[in-house]
Write a protein that holds these residues in place. Structure first.
Motif, PDB file in Angstrom:
ATOM      1  N   THR A  46       0.816  -1.408   0.026  1.00  0.00           N
ATOM      2  CA  THR A  46       0.030   0.149  -0.099  1.00  0.00           C
ATOM      3  C   THR A  46       0.835   1.139   0.093  1.00  0.00           C
ATOM      4  O   THR A  46       0.691   2.240  -0.692  1.00  0.00           O
ATOM      5  CB  THR A  46      -0.837   0.129   1.104  1.00  0.00           C
ATOM      6  OG1 THR A  46      -1.764  -1.324   1.205  1.00  0.00           O
ATOM      7  CG2 THR A  46      -1.757   1.289   1.242  1.00  0.00           C
ATOM      8  N   ASP A  52      -4.821  -3.087   0.401  1.00  0.00           N
ATOM      9  CA  ASP A  52      -4.457  -3.998  -0.842  1.00  0.00           C
ATOM     10  C   ASP A  52      -4.682  -5.408  -0.701  1.00  0.00           C
ATOM     11  O   ASP A  52      -4.780  -6.070  -1.713  1.00  0.00           O
ATOM     12  CB  ASP A  52      -2.944  -3.653  -1.555  1.00  0.00           C
ATOM     13  CG  ASP A  52      -2.153  -4.598  -0.330  1.00  0.00           C
ATOM     14  OD1 ASP A  52      -2.264  -4.312   0.861  1.00  0.00           O
ATOM     15  OD2 ASP A  52      -1.177  -5.276  -0.912  1.00  0.00           O
ATOM     16  N   VAL A  60      -8.782   0.815  -2.688  1.00  0.00           N
ATOM     17  CA  VAL A  60      -7.647  -0.109  -3.173  1.00  0.00           C
ATOM     18  C   VAL A  60      -6.574   0.300  -3.887  1.00  0.00           C
ATOM     19  O   VAL A  60      -6.808   0.850  -4.862  1.00  0.00           O
ATOM     20  CB  VAL A  60      -8.593  -1.209  -3.593  1.00  0.00           C
ATOM     21  CG1 VAL A  60      -7.492  -2.393  -3.803  1.00  0.00           C
ATOM     22  CG2 VAL A  60      -9.648  -1.955  -2.879  1.00  0.00           C
ATOM     23  N   GLU A  83      -4.519  -2.618  -9.177  1.00  0.00           N
ATOM     24  CA  GLU A  83      -5.216  -2.742 -10.457  1.00  0.00           C
ATOM     25  C   GLU A  83      -6.596  -3.004 -10.259  1.00  0.00           C
ATOM     26  O   GLU A  83      -7.550  -2.919 -10.911  1.00  0.00           O
ATOM     27  CB  GLU A  83      -4.683  -3.992 -11.523  1.00  0.00           C
ATOM     28  CG  GLU A  83      -3.215  -3.145 -11.953  1.00  0.00           C
ATOM     29  CD  GLU A  83      -3.190  -1.968 -12.921  1.00  0.00           C
ATOM     30  OE1 GLU A  83      -4.394  -1.754 -13.465  1.00  0.00           O
ATOM     31  OE2 GLU A  83      -2.197  -1.456 -13.118  1.00  0.00           O
ATOM     32  N   GLN A  84      -6.906  -3.986  -9.425  1.00  0.00           N
ATOM     33  CA  GLN A  84      -8.287  -4.420  -9.156  1.00  0.00           C
ATOM     34  C   GLN A  84      -8.686  -4.922  -7.621  1.00  0.00           C
ATOM     35  O   GLN A  84      -7.502  -5.147  -6.752  1.00  0.00           O
ATOM     36  CB  GLN A  84      -8.595  -5.954  -9.868  1.00  0.00           C
ATOM     37  CG  GLN A  84      -7.755  -7.050  -9.705  1.00  0.00           C
ATOM     38  CD  GLN A  84      -8.168  -8.001 -10.566  1.00  0.00           C
ATOM     39  OE1 GLN A  84      -8.879  -7.974 -11.439  1.00  0.00           O
ATOM     40  NE2 GLN A  84      -7.479  -9.174 -10.254  1.00  0.00           N
ATOM     41  N   ASP A  85      -9.743  -4.709  -7.212  1.00  0.00           N
ATOM     42  CA  ASP A  85     -10.204  -5.267  -5.760  1.00  0.00           C
ATOM     43  C   ASP A  85     -10.116  -6.522  -5.469  1.00  0.00           C
ATOM     44  O   ASP A  85     -10.881  -7.496  -6.163  1.00  0.00           O
ATOM     45  CB  ASP A  85     -11.664  -4.668  -5.711  1.00  0.00           C
ATOM     46  CG  ASP A  85     -12.285  -5.170  -4.537  1.00  0.00           C
ATOM     47  OD1 ASP A  85     -11.577  -5.282  -3.376  1.00  0.00           O
ATOM     48  OD2 ASP A  85     -13.560  -4.736  -4.199  1.00  0.00           O
ATOM     49  N   CYS A 106     -10.312   1.523  -7.185  1.00  0.00           N
ATOM     50  CA  CYS A 106      -9.028   1.199  -7.199  1.00  0.00           C
ATOM     51  C   CYS A 106      -8.202   2.325  -7.939  1.00  0.00           C
ATOM     52  O   CYS A 106      -8.416   3.016  -8.490  1.00  0.00           O
ATOM     53  CB  CYS A 106      -8.795  -0.092  -8.056  1.00  0.00           C
ATOM     54  SG  CYS A 106      -9.920  -1.614  -7.608  1.00  0.00           S
ATOM     55  N   ARG A 116      -3.943   2.756  -9.274  1.00  0.00           N
ATOM     56  CA  ARG A 116      -2.612   1.876  -9.794  1.00  0.00           C
ATOM     57  C   ARG A 116      -1.446   2.707  -8.772  1.00  0.00           C
ATOM     58  O   ARG A 116      -0.609   1.945  -8.532  1.00  0.00           O
ATOM     59  CB  ARG A 116      -2.298   2.145 -11.087  1.00  0.00           C
ATOM     60  CG  ARG A 116      -3.400   1.040 -11.916  1.00  0.00           C
ATOM     61  CD  ARG A 116      -2.570   1.042 -13.305  1.00  0.00           C
ATOM     62  NE  ARG A 116      -2.578   2.551 -14.017  1.00  0.00           N
ATOM     63  CZ  ARG A 116      -3.771   3.065 -14.511  1.00  0.00           C
ATOM     64  NH1 ARG A 116      -4.955   2.661 -14.660  1.00  0.00           N
ATOM     65  NH2 ARG A 116      -3.632   4.263 -15.198  1.00  0.00           N
ATOM     66  N   ALA A 147     -12.819   4.739 -12.138  1.00  0.00           N
ATOM     67  CA  ALA A 147     -12.596   3.980 -11.425  1.00  0.00           C
ATOM     68  C   ALA A 147     -13.857   3.134 -10.787  1.00  0.00           C
ATOM     69  O   ALA A 147     -15.049   3.896 -11.072  1.00  0.00           O
ATOM     70  CB  ALA A 147     -12.013   4.375 -10.131  1.00  0.00           C
TER      71      ALA A 147
END
Length: 226
Positions: free
Chosen positions: A20, A166, A183, A186-188, A196, A198, A223
């Motif tokens: 994170t 994360d 988050v 790239e994805q939850d 989310c 990057r 997002a």
């Protein structure tokens, strides 16, 4: 992916550490992967299930009955402490923290305090006044105790805090504590459809007029809506 702007007013921020603010995945995979093979576990499965959890909780879950869990934990702690291999700050983290001004923030991590401070210093990130580490709570993530303690130490109601996480365990802990989650990645990984990012260059911080301890945070790009 929804083309919606994510924006929320907050009274403070809480961050996880590894994955994170600091990227230490290479080191974690090397140490935990080696330990998994030593105790007869599948490395990939153990690493995936352990993401965001305290070392003592990992050992408690996976240590074979014929091994001393205290010794196994001590060996893992020593391996994590002796190396900073591949450890670096998440892109944009330093500038983002600097942009917070007087907005209260802290860290809630599954790592030990000494290790947390060492990694922060190594990557040039500040050590916050509020730092809740593994040894500060009886139960680690996904239990919400750490995030509840973080809110208490900041003196801010949980509903006014935004958490950067994360890992599924950390996301669950923050949500159980009554906090909103953003988050880093790239994805939850929790599958909850959380917003989310990057890297921190995506986040805009606007301190509220006359309110140096409150801010509006927004994502610059598309997002998922939290």
């Amino acid at each position: 992916m929804k083309n919606e702007r994510w924006a929320h007013e907050v009274g403070g921020l809480l961050f996880d550490l590894d994955g994170t603010l600091v990227c230490s995945l290479q080191l974690i995979e090397r140490v935990l992967g080696g330990w998994a093979r030593k105790v007869g576990q599948d490395p990939a499965a153990l690493i995936a299930a352990s993401h965001g959890r305290r070392t003592q909780d990992i050992v408690c879950r996976y240590c074979p009955a014929d091994r001393d869990p205290l010794r196994e934990r001590a060996e893992l702690d020593a391996q994590f402490a002796e190396s900073l291999e591949g450890v670096e700050a998440i892109a944009g983290a330093a500038a983002f923290i600097e942009s917070l001004g007087a907005l209260p923030w802290g860290i809630v991590t599954s790592a030990e305090r000494a290790l947390t401070e060492r990694r922060l210093r190594a990557v040039g990130l500040p050590i916050p006044r509020v730092l809740v580490a593994a040894e500060d709570v009886a139960q680690g993530k996904p239990d919400p105790a750490g995030y509840r303690l973080g809110a208490e130490l900041l003196g801010i109601p949980p509903a006014q805090l935004l958490v950067f996480e994360d890992a599924p365990a950390g996301i669950a802990a923050a949500q159980a504590a009554g906090m909103r989650v953003l988050v880093v990645g790239e994805q939850d990984p929790s599958g909850s459809g959380l917003a989310c990012l990057r890297d921190y260059a995506q986040v805009e911080v606007a301190l509220m007029p006359g309110e140096s301890r409150r801010a509006m945070l927004a994502l610059r790009r598309t997002a998922k809506q939290a």
